[in-house]
Each structure stands twice: as C-alpha cells, then as structure tokens.
Write an enzyme that holds these catalytic residues in place. Sequence first.
Site, PDB file in Angstrom:
ATOM      1  CG  ASP A  43      38.396   5.651  11.579  1.00 52.96           C
ATOM      2  OD1 ASP A  43      39.486   5.400  11.037  1.00 52.96           O
ATOM      3  OD2 ASP A  43      37.983   6.812  11.755  1.00 52.96           O
TER       4      ASP A  43
ATOM      5  CG  ASP B 202      36.939   9.525  14.239  1.00 53.27           C
ATOM      6  OD1 ASP B 202      37.689   9.421  13.253  1.00 53.27           O
ATOM      7  OD2 ASP B 202      37.042  10.438  15.075  1.00 53.27           O
TER       8      ASP B 202
ATOM      9  CD  GLU C  54      40.791   4.332   7.894  1.00 52.19           C
ATOM     10  OE1 GLU C  54      41.603   5.166   8.340  1.00 52.19           O
ATOM     11  OE2 GLU C  54      39.611   4.588   7.603  1.00 52.19           O
TER      12      GLU C  54
END
Length: 168
Positions: free
Chosen positions: A7, A139, A67
């Site tokens: 992420d 996260d 991501e």
Amino acid sequence: MIVLGVDPGSRVTGFGLVEKRGNRMACVHAGIIRPEKAACFQEKLHLLFRSLVAIIQEFQPSEMAIEDIFYAKNVKSALKLGHARGALLIAAAHCGVGIFEYTPLEIKKSVVGYGRGTKEQVQYMMKMILGIRGDLHLDATDALAAAVCHLNTASFRAAAHHAGGYAK
C-alpha cells in the site's frame, strides 16, 4: 507461494506478505515503512526502494500486488504518491518479482465484498481471513488485502483457465 502486498505512500507505506498453501492463507509478516519527516523527498524515495529490496530479499516473494493510483483532488499529493509507487515498482523489478496492480476498489471488493469499504473494515477482514491476533497499522492491513486480492484473483484465473474458460 508468497505474495508481497504493498500500500504505497510517501509518508507511510504498508507492506504485507501472505503465503498460500492449498486453500489456506496466512500472514508471514507485515508492517510499515515510515521515512523520517525531516528527510528530503529524494531520501524518502531511496529509503522506500532500499527497504522494499531488503524485504524482498529476506522473504523471497514470487509476486507483488500493489495498489494502483486512484483519483486524487490534490495534484501535488498525487505526484508524490506516483513517485513513491515508482520507487517501489523499481525495487520489485530490480529483484525480479512479478508485479500486479489493483485499484483500491478491486482490493476492497475482493476482501470486504464492497468496493467502498473503510480501512477499518479491511483491517477486520484481514484479521479474520489470515487469523491475525493483535493490532496492525491500517496501511499494513491494506497491503495484506492487496496480497489476498491477488491470490484470490490468481486462483480464479487458474480455475477458469483449467476449466477451459477465459478470465481476463
């Protein structure tokens, strides 16, 4: 098979390694990379690169799920995020790890069942799916969700291919 989920962020980058054996998934390791606030931006990017290379070398994932960039209202923030993603993508490519990109919507839909789920919902589902006890940074659980999304997607593609169907 071990998949590294990432992420990305210029202030905080989450990472998580998920191993799949048969139909079971387990969290191997997860955490965050947080550059010093006082560091110049180039130093932050270099730290992201070096840290991800070290993680890859230690855990030897075969693939990385990261991501993808989403729409951002703040252009400057989007550019910084793009630079951070670039450093992370180069680290994976440098180590010969296959790279797969998923939108936040795809990741959340894969693990929560709803593409607009909250970070807390993602965290809850990662604890349930991976049997995690204790707290992880939001996260880090987002990164684990990227890895789980990839493993689920890869399983679907393999099953469709094996059945003679086509999955994009």
